[in-house]
Design an enzyme around this catalytic site. Structure first.
Site, PDB file in Angstrom:
ATOM      1  N   TYR A  95      -9.834   9.068 -15.986  1.00 48.31           N
ATOM      2  CA  TYR A  95      -9.411   7.741 -15.515  1.00 48.31           C
ATOM      3  C   TYR A  95      -9.565   7.581 -14.008  1.00 48.31           C
ATOM      4  O   TYR A  95      -8.690   7.033 -13.343  1.00 48.31           O
ATOM      5  CB  TYR A  95      -7.929   7.483 -15.853  1.00 48.31           C
ATOM      6  CG  TYR A  95      -7.561   7.627 -17.301  1.00 48.31           C
ATOM      7  CD1 TYR A  95      -8.285   6.990 -18.298  1.00 48.31           C
ATOM      8  CD2 TYR A  95      -6.456   8.387 -17.677  1.00 48.31           C
ATOM      9  CE1 TYR A  95      -7.910   7.101 -19.628  1.00 48.31           C
ATOM     10  CE2 TYR A  95      -6.073   8.506 -19.005  1.00 48.31           C
ATOM     11  CZ  TYR A  95      -6.807   7.860 -19.979  1.00 48.31           C
ATOM     12  OH  TYR A  95      -6.431   7.972 -21.286  1.00 48.31           O
ATOM     13  N   TYR A 121      -1.907   1.100 -27.545  1.00 47.70           N
ATOM     14  CA  TYR A 121      -2.820   2.158 -27.088  1.00 47.70           C
ATOM     15  C   TYR A 121      -2.775   3.300 -28.098  1.00 47.70           C
ATOM     16  O   TYR A 121      -1.686   3.755 -28.472  1.00 47.70           O
ATOM     17  CB  TYR A 121      -2.411   2.689 -25.698  1.00 47.70           C
ATOM     18  CG  TYR A 121      -3.203   3.919 -25.325  1.00 47.70           C
ATOM     19  CD1 TYR A 121      -4.525   3.807 -24.893  1.00 47.70           C
ATOM     20  CD2 TYR A 121      -2.663   5.205 -25.459  1.00 47.70           C
ATOM     21  CE1 TYR A 121      -5.278   4.928 -24.600  1.00 47.70           C
ATOM     22  CE2 TYR A 121      -3.416   6.332 -25.171  1.00 47.70           C
ATOM     23  CZ  TYR A 121      -4.716   6.183 -24.739  1.00 47.70           C
ATOM     24  OH  TYR A 121      -5.472   7.295 -24.454  1.00 47.70           O
ATOM     25  N   ASP A 141       2.035   5.325 -34.811  1.00 49.72           N
ATOM     26  CA  ASP A 141       1.574   6.260 -33.790  1.00 49.72           C
ATOM     27  C   ASP A 141       2.787   6.652 -32.949  1.00 49.72           C
ATOM     28  O   ASP A 141       3.182   5.934 -32.037  1.00 49.72           O
ATOM     29  CB  ASP A 141       0.491   5.580 -32.947  1.00 49.72           C
ATOM     30  CG  ASP A 141      -0.010   6.464 -31.818  1.00 49.72           C
ATOM     31  OD1 ASP A 141       0.618   7.500 -31.551  1.00 49.72           O
ATOM     32  OD2 ASP A 141      -1.023   6.090 -31.197  1.00 49.72           O
ATOM     33  N   LYS A 165       1.980  14.611 -28.162  1.00 51.61           N
ATOM     34  CA  LYS A 165       2.560  14.839 -26.828  1.00 51.61           C
ATOM     35  C   LYS A 165       3.703  15.878 -26.711  1.00 51.61           C
ATOM     36  O   LYS A 165       3.486  16.946 -26.189  1.00 51.61           O
ATOM     37  CB  LYS A 165       2.969  13.509 -26.226  1.00 51.61           C
ATOM     38  CG  LYS A 165       1.725  12.641 -25.953  1.00 51.61           C
ATOM     39  CD  LYS A 165       1.873  11.776 -24.757  1.00 51.61           C
ATOM     40  CE  LYS A 165       0.555  11.312 -24.213  1.00 51.61           C
ATOM     41  NZ  LYS A 165      -0.088  10.223 -24.971  1.00 51.61           N
TER      42      LYS A 165
HETATM   43  C1  LIG Z   1      -1.356   9.748 -25.408  1.00 53.14           C
HETATM   44  C2  LIG Z   1      -1.429   8.906 -26.617  1.00 53.14           C
HETATM   45  C3  LIG Z   1      -2.507   9.004 -27.509  1.00 53.14           C
HETATM   46  C4  LIG Z   1      -3.697   9.908 -27.256  1.00 53.14           C
HETATM   47  O1  LIG Z   1      -3.342  11.246 -27.219  1.00 53.14           O
HETATM   48  P1  LIG Z   1      -4.339  12.319 -26.518  1.00 53.14           P
HETATM   49  O2  LIG Z   1      -3.685  13.624 -26.767  1.00 53.14           O
HETATM   50  O3  LIG Z   1      -4.389  11.928 -25.071  1.00 53.14           O
HETATM   51  O4  LIG Z   1      -5.645  12.187 -27.185  1.00 53.14           O
HETATM   52  C5  LIG Z   1      -2.494   8.207 -28.628  1.00 53.14           C
HETATM   53  N1  LIG Z   1      -1.478   7.366 -28.881  1.00 53.14           N
HETATM   54  C6  LIG Z   1      -0.416   7.246 -28.059  1.00 53.14           C
HETATM   55  C7  LIG Z   1       0.694   6.321 -28.396  1.00 53.14           C
HETATM   56  C8  LIG Z   1      -0.367   8.008 -26.891  1.00 53.14           C
HETATM   57  O5  LIG Z   1       0.665   7.875 -26.059  1.00 53.14           O
END
Ligand SMILES: *Cc1c(COP(=O)(O)O)cnc(C)c1O
Length: 424
Positions: free
Chosen positions: A11, A138, A232, A260
């Protein structure tokens, strides 16, 4: 940026960006820089480091695993750390979310969820290959995940031509957006394989909150139109919003993504968890019904050991009480920002505190935080904190004071510089 000449940074417009800060270590809530300075981490290394850096219990678990089995391929072979972790996740998650597919990053967990959704319909003899995603959502940087990410989020749309087919809608927060969603589903519902949303908090899209009723409306709409629901929880999972998962018992998805904080921020690992009913559509006498996906480092034993140790800490230590205390302190100490000129909102959920500005200028404030000995990364129009859950009240007060001071300085001078879109 001569000192990092072999690296390509995330980024970053590398032609103009200032050099990144060299880090030599990190412990607890502090990042140690090469020049001896220490920064209090206000965003838990992109929302991963929930127990703080180098937590002894996780370090010990990874060390022990390193001597036994650092890695082994996951096809035709299986190991205890993965089985134990999958069973624990299935037990901790609500409803019938019982089948765990491991991968190594959040984006891949989302790819897997999208692929499962499309193949679920194919295995059942229906052609549904579109997705419904939401404004400000996202879901990752790989092409499939990017396809269901709102292009307005600042993740440049240079790859628009390669997006998988999708529809975008406003989250059904009110009657009007609920009606618009219904109309879209009436028109296109039969071609939509799945709906994907970040429950309660849209993270990289600007830390925007919505309530449980919104998720219940999505669950009801999916049920009415026979669409799979994907949550997600890559950012929200493991306590960040105040509960262990953001998924409410009244709106359980068919597929859920985690990453995460899964390993306490120690090693890369992700999980896509499907319900028994979704999994059942892949079990038959026909080999083509099988799910054809298998990351090389799937269920890496070191990462699984770290994740199991992280879950131990959620069991043994009062993490959710700590999050509740952080929430109360964030509310108290960020509130004074609300009346500053140029501030349009202050909001807090769990261990997330947000000060929203009236323009996307926040990235310009980054250096001011390092000067104050804290690591935060404002982006778009928000300055936010998402600290490790183990932070004490003094360090958290340092973080909130830094936010209030930097925002107050900006507000006083009210600069009107150009507003480049910036990413988390
Ligand atoms: C960070 C994130 C992703 C992507 O995860 P990466 O490990 O960076 O590929 C997808 N969805 C959400 C909600 C995120 O916060």
């Amino acid at each position: 940026m001569a000192c990092i000449d072999a690296l390509w940074l995330p980024y970053t417009q590398m032609a103009t960006a200032p050099a990144p800060l060299p880090v030599v270590g990190a412990e607890g809530v502090r990042i140690r820089l090469a020049d001896g300075r220490e920064l209090i981490d206000g965003i838990s290394s992109w929302w991963t480091m929930c127990h703080g850096y180098a937590h002894p219990h996780i370090v010990a678990a990874v060390k022990a695993q390193l001597h036994t089995l650092p890695h082994v391929m996951f096809a035709g072979l299986v190991h205890e750390p993965a089985l134990k972790l999958a069973r624990r996740l299935a037990a901790w998650l609500p409803g019938e979310l019982n089948r765990v597919f491991f991968s190594e990053s959040g984006s891949v967990a989302v790819e897997v969820a999208l692929k499962i959704a499309v193949q679920y319909w194919k295995n059942r003899g229906e052609d549904r290959h579109r997705f419904l995603a939401f404004h400000d959502g996202y879901h990752g940087d790989t092409l499939g995940a990017l396809s269901v990410t709102d292009p307005a989020c600042g993740f440049h749309d240079a790859h628009a031509a390669y997006r998988v087919p999708q529809h975008f809608a406003a989250l059904p927060r009110d009657a009007a957006s609920r009606a618009a969603l219904e109309a879209l589903l009436d028109r296109h519902g039969r071609e939509i394989a799945a709906m994907i949303v970040e429950p309660r908090v849209q993270g990289a899209g600007g830390m925007r909150f919505h309530d449980v009723a919104t998720l219940e409306a999505l669950r009801a709409a999916c049920d009415a139109h026979g669409i799979l629901l994907i949550f997600d929880e890559i950012m929200t999972g493991f306590g960040r919003t105040g509960t262990l998962f953001a998924t409410p018992p009244t709106a359980v998805p068919d597929i859920l993504c985690l990453s995460k904080a899964l390993t306490g921020g120690t090693l890369p690992l992700a999980a896509t968890v499907a319900t028994d009913a979704v999994f059942a559509a892949f079990c038959s006498e026909r080999s083509e019904d099988a799910f054809m996906h298998g990351p090389t480092f799937m269920a890496n034993p070191l990462a699984c050991a770290a994740a199991n140790a992280s879950l131990d800490l959620f069991e043994r230590e009062p993490r959710l009480q700590q999050v509740a205390a952080i929430e109360a302190q964030l509310r108290r100490e960020l509130e004074p920002c609300r009346h500053l000129p140029g501030v349009v909102d202050v909001r807090v959920m769990g261990a997330i505190g947000v000060v929203q500005l009236d323009r996307p200028i926040a990235a310009a404030l980054r250096p001011a935080f390092v000067e104050r000995g804290v690591w935060v990364r404002p982006f778009g129009d928000i300055v936010y904190l998402a600290p490790p859950f183990v932070i004490d009240t003094t360090d958290l007060a340092t973080l909130t004071a830094a936010v209030c001071e930097v925002v107050a300085d900006w507000s006083k001078n009210n600069p009107c510089a150009p507003c480049p879109i910036s990413t988390p």
